[in-house]
Design a protein around this motif. Structure first.
Motif, PDB file in Angstrom:
ATOM      1  N   THR A 205     -19.126  33.906  94.910  1.00 26.12           N
ATOM      2  CA  THR A 205     -18.095  33.802  95.954  1.00 26.12           C
ATOM      3  C   THR A 205     -18.261  34.843  97.062  1.00 26.12           C
ATOM      4  N   CYS A 206     -18.841  36.020  96.729  1.00 21.18           N
ATOM      5  CA  CYS A 206     -18.972  37.088  97.728  1.00 21.18           C
ATOM      6  C   CYS A 206     -20.156  37.986  97.374  1.00 21.18           C
ATOM      7  N   LEU A 207     -20.702  38.650  98.390  1.00 24.82           N
ATOM      8  CA  LEU A 207     -21.912  39.477  98.220  1.00 24.82           C
ATOM      9  C   LEU A 207     -21.708  40.851  98.844  1.00 24.82           C
ATOM     10  N   GLN A 208     -22.350  41.868  98.251  1.00 29.53           N
ATOM     11  CA  GLN A 208     -22.398  43.218  98.826  1.00 29.53           C
ATOM     12  C   GLN A 208     -23.768  43.815  98.551  1.00 29.53           C
ATOM     13  N   VAL A 209     -24.339  44.519  99.543  1.00 31.00           N
ATOM     14  CA  VAL A 209     -25.679  45.099  99.394  1.00 31.00           C
ATOM     15  C   VAL A 209     -25.559  46.615  99.287  1.00 31.00           C
ATOM     16  N   PHE A 216     -28.230  44.221  95.071  1.00 32.17           N
ATOM     17  CA  PHE A 216     -27.006  43.677  95.664  1.00 32.17           C
ATOM     18  C   PHE A 216     -26.101  43.126  94.573  1.00 32.17           C
ATOM     19  N   TYR A 217     -24.805  43.029  94.906  1.00 34.97           N
ATOM     20  CA  TYR A 217     -23.783  42.647  93.939  1.00 34.97           C
ATOM     21  C   TYR A 217     -23.200  41.290  94.319  1.00 34.97           C
ATOM     22  N   CYS A 218     -22.891  40.487  93.289  1.00 36.02           N
ATOM     23  CA  CYS A 218     -22.334  39.151  93.530  1.00 36.02           C
ATOM     24  C   CYS A 218     -21.045  38.992  92.740  1.00 36.02           C
ATOM     25  N   GLY A 219     -19.943  38.679  93.433  1.00 34.15           N
ATOM     26  CA  GLY A 219     -18.697  38.327  92.753  1.00 34.15           C
ATOM     27  C   GLY A 219     -18.732  36.853  92.387  1.00 34.15           C
ATOM     28  N   THR A 220     -18.143  36.472  91.251  1.00 29.71           N
ATOM     29  CA  THR A 220     -18.239  35.081  90.777  1.00 29.71           C
ATOM     30  C   THR A 220     -16.853  34.502  90.468  1.00 29.71           C
ATOM     31  N   THR A 221     -16.810  33.175  90.368  1.00 28.69           N
ATOM     32  CA  THR A 221     -15.550  32.490  90.040  1.00 28.69           C
ATOM     33  C   THR A 221     -15.143  32.745  88.597  1.00 28.69           C
ATOM     34  N   THR A 222     -16.084  33.173  87.753  1.00 29.20           N
ATOM     35  CA  THR A 222     -15.760  33.442  86.346  1.00 29.20           C
ATOM     36  C   THR A 222     -15.181  34.837  86.155  1.00 29.20           C
ATOM     37  N   PHE A 245     -12.097  39.554  85.718  1.00 26.80           N
ATOM     38  CA  PHE A 245     -11.063  39.458  86.755  1.00 26.80           C
ATOM     39  C   PHE A 245     -10.460  38.057  86.748  1.00 26.80           C
ATOM     40  N   SER A 246      -9.144  38.022  86.608  1.00 26.85           N
ATOM     41  CA  SER A 246      -8.446  36.746  86.463  1.00 26.85           C
ATOM     42  C   SER A 246      -8.536  35.926  87.756  1.00 26.85           C
ATOM     43  N   LEU A 247      -8.780  34.629  87.618  1.00 25.21           N
ATOM     44  CA  LEU A 247      -8.936  33.673  88.735  1.00 25.21           C
ATOM     45  C   LEU A 247     -10.131  34.022  89.631  1.00 25.21           C
ATOM     46  N   GLY A 248     -11.089  34.746  89.083  1.00 24.35           N
ATOM     47  CA  GLY A 248     -12.352  34.988  89.804  1.00 24.35           C
ATOM     48  C   GLY A 248     -12.311  36.177  90.744  1.00 24.35           C
ATOM     49  N   VAL A 249     -13.529  36.667  91.073  1.00 24.27           N
ATOM     50  CA  VAL A 249     -13.671  37.733  92.070  1.00 24.27           C
ATOM     51  C   VAL A 249     -13.698  37.059  93.439  1.00 24.27           C
ATOM     52  N   THR A 250     -12.731  37.403  94.303  1.00 25.22           N
ATOM     53  CA  THR A 250     -12.615  36.721  95.603  1.00 25.22           C
ATOM     54  C   THR A 250     -13.019  37.619  96.773  1.00 25.22           C
ATOM     55  N   ALA A 251     -13.135  38.927  96.528  1.00 25.16           N
ATOM     56  CA  ALA A 251     -13.580  39.852  97.588  1.00 25.16           C
ATOM     57  C   ALA A 251     -14.233  41.067  96.931  1.00 25.16           C
TER      58      ALA A 251
END
Length: 617
Positions: A205-209, A216-222, A245-251
């Motif tokens: 859902t989101c990326l950070q370098v 780099f880091y990736c947030g996921t819906t799980t 994280f409940s209901l996914g990582v959104t940011a």
């Protein structure tokens, strides 16, 4: 028709609204002085110190993504459009606040945007119906190369980010795809490498370098975070294993300290440390956390949520301060207290809010969970806000504290849809979804039903009282407007039209009234015998939902599904000014009691304040 020229545009003075559902839609500009955020087709630039707003308007439909270049010189915004149409990206010169290029290649929706570190390139992702990734030369304002964003036909990339230190490397992630791209600019090509996650399947859902580009880091819906090695494209770690994280990582945002700020779909913001991303601090916010933006080095940061809230945090305290709030659902009504323009009230699903007109500060919020407030009115003495609710109750609240004064149970069987108080504050007239008009006697201790009048066959949409409190005018979606004698409780006049009436107003001299509704026509009627005087073409498209007349009766305003605020001359029946700014259908609008502003509200939860073009004589 007058009102088309630039000189006849209504001046937009302020907006209360924020589309918190746009991923990473809240940006802190590198100048550290401004916040940038979308609302419908408008982009708002707000000064953090003065709270003064500027508006970027150029999109033809809702803004779907935003990006600001590292130098702060450029801003890019993408939009959604309709099936079969192309969606524009607008490149803005930030200092001039104007469009310097329109970039059009993607179909239906622009999903995400990112600038390269030195402002050389802009990469854009198309939505699900488009599926392509395009790299643009910012200086030349042209596309360099494009490619499908995913190798799988089922895959769909939804997020993109550039490397920190290279203008030639960027990453994309989404459903069934996670890639690192290398730009080969001399050959106008880009080469993707799939990241190897083994057996693991994740929706990114989101990326950070990292600052050195090593990973780099990736947030996921799980609700977990993947760490990927940039060089060999292999998965380093996946955490947390427990307590996802409940209901996914959104940011997701990376701080200089190496800590991660993680926002989740359930409204939690966490400061995470170490390899296991254990939450050192957490705060619960209202709505899913969809944006985290650092101010400068991150000593302060801003968080935007799907509940249309913007919070400010100081890093050491890690305590939220609500700086912007607004409705996240359709606004159904707006009202001013008698004789003052200082504040006004709006109502929506779950709540009534009272606002300070010029500072946009929310002064009071009255919440009734899982209920929708359909209409509101201040009593003339200013001692109560009376409100109509879809559960069939009339509730009255104190305007200062929001305390419930009384509640009339079962006021109407199919919800209370319209309400008005007499000027002596002794009676209330209410209208219901079943079409009944009811008169209530209001005392401190008791509320008594005086009379129920059954003539309308469908819901009552609007009620206006005559100055002497002896008559009232009701509009209904059954195509009738009725003038009632509310002393004898009889019908005086009825007008019929082939429309669903949405709004009605007495002329201040009370010898005529004006109606409008779904047939887009504005009707003038005689109070004395209900005869039609004239009919105007009120809108080119869609119903007219709101109307208000100024105190002198020389002008009136309308708004509706064409999203335009129109100021009309009453006698000539011509539009003199037009306000363009709403991106949701306008539901109601009001001229303030001293004729200084027009406030309009819409289905997307936005409140817009316009300068009223005619000063009091």
């Amino acid at each position: 028709m007058a009102g088309q020229g630039e000189e006849n545009r209504l001046e937009l003075q302020g907006i209360i609204g924020f589309n918190g559902h746009v991923p990473s839609g809240l940006l802190s500009h590198p100048d550290r002085e401004h916040l940038i955020y979308p609302l419908g087709c408008t982009i708002i630039i707000e000064n953090l110190n003065t709270r003064k707003q500027q508006f970027l308007q150029g999109h033809t439909n809702n803004v779907s993504c935003l990006a600001v270049s590292r130098s702060g010189r450029y801003l890019a915004s993408g939009q959604v459009t309709y099936m079969g149409f192309k969606a524009d990206i607008l490149l803005w010169d930030y200092s001039r606040r104007e469009v310097c290029a329109k970039l059009t290649l993607h179909k239906v929706k622009v999903e995400a945007l990112a600038f390269s570190p030195n402002d050389l390139y802009l990469v854009s992702l198309g939505g699900q119906d488009d599926g392509s990734v395009v790299v643009w030369n910012v200086a030349k304002r042209e596309a360099i190369c494009g490619s499908p964003a995913s190798s799988l036909s089922s895959g769909h990339a939804s997020t993109v980010i550039f490397a920190h230190n290279s203008d030639e490397i960027f990453m994309t992630g989404g459903n069934g795809t996670l890639r690192v791209w290398d730009l080969d600019l001399p050959n106008r090509k880009m080469r993707p490498t799939e990241c190897q996650l083994g057996q693991m399947k994740r929706v990114v859902t989101c990326l950070q370098v990292a600052e050195d580009d090593s990973c780099f880091y990736c947030g996921t819906t799980t609700g977990d975070i993947l760490k990927i090695n940039t060089k060999n494209k292999l998965l380093n770690s996946c955490a947390p294993q427990k307590g996802k994280f409940s209901l996914g990582v959104t940011a997701l945002t990376l701080l200089k300290t190496g800590e991660l700020l993680v926002g989740s779909g359930d409204g939690k913001l966490a400061l995470c440390k170490g390899p296991n991303y254990k939450a050192a601090k957490t705060v619960q916010l209202q709505g899913s956390v969809n944006s985290i933006s650092l101010r400068g080095q991150g000593h302060q940061f801003f968080v935007g949520t799907g509940g249309a809230q913007i919070y400010r945090f100081n890093y050491p305290e890690f305590k939220e301060e609500l700086i912007t709030t607004c409705h996240s659902e359709a606004i159904n009504d707006i009202t001013f207290p008698f004789g003052t323009s200082e504040l006004f009230a709006t109502c929506s699903k779950n709540d009534i809010r009272v606002w300070h007109t010029t500072t946009h500060k929310e002064l009071l919020r009255v919440t009734v969970p899982n209920m929708t407030c359909l209409a509101i009115d201040f009593t003339r003495d200013g001692k109560s806000i009376i409100s109509a609710w879809n559960d069939g109750r009339i509730r009255a609240f104190m305007p200062e504290s929001g305390r419930l004064i009384y509640c009339i149970e079962n006021a109407h069987s199919m919800g209370v849809t319209a309400i008005a108080a007499t000027s002596d504050c002794k009676r209330i007239v209410s209208g219901g979804g079943e079409g009944q008009v009811r008169i209530w006697e209001i005392g401190k201790e008791t509320q008594r039903l005086v009379q129920s009048m059954k003539e309308h066959k469908s819901s009552v949409t609007c009620i206006k009282l005559k100055g002497n409190n002896r008559e009232c005018l009701t509009a209904s979606s059954d195509g009738t407007c009725i003038i009632w004698d509310i002393v004898r409780f009889t019908r005086i006049q009825m007008v019929l039209s082939n429309t669903l009436f949405r709004c009605v107003c007495y002329h201040p001299e009370e010898f005529q009234f004006v109606t409008s509704g779904t047939d887009r026509k504005i009707g003038y009627w005689e109070v004395f015998d209900g005869s039609a005087i004239r009919e105007l073409e009120g809108s080119m498209s869609g119903a007219i939902n709101g109307m208000d007349i100024c105190d002198e009766g020389s002008h009136f305003v309308t708004g509706g599904d064409d999203k335009l605020v129109k100021v009309w001359e009453y006698n000539e029946g011509e539009v003199t000014h037009m306000g363009i700014g709403h991106s949701g259908n306008i539901t109601r609008l009001k001229i303030c009691p001293i004729s200084k502003y027009i406030i309009s509200v819409s289905t997307d939860g936005a409140i817009l304040r316009w300068e009223y073009p005619y000063k009091l004589r």
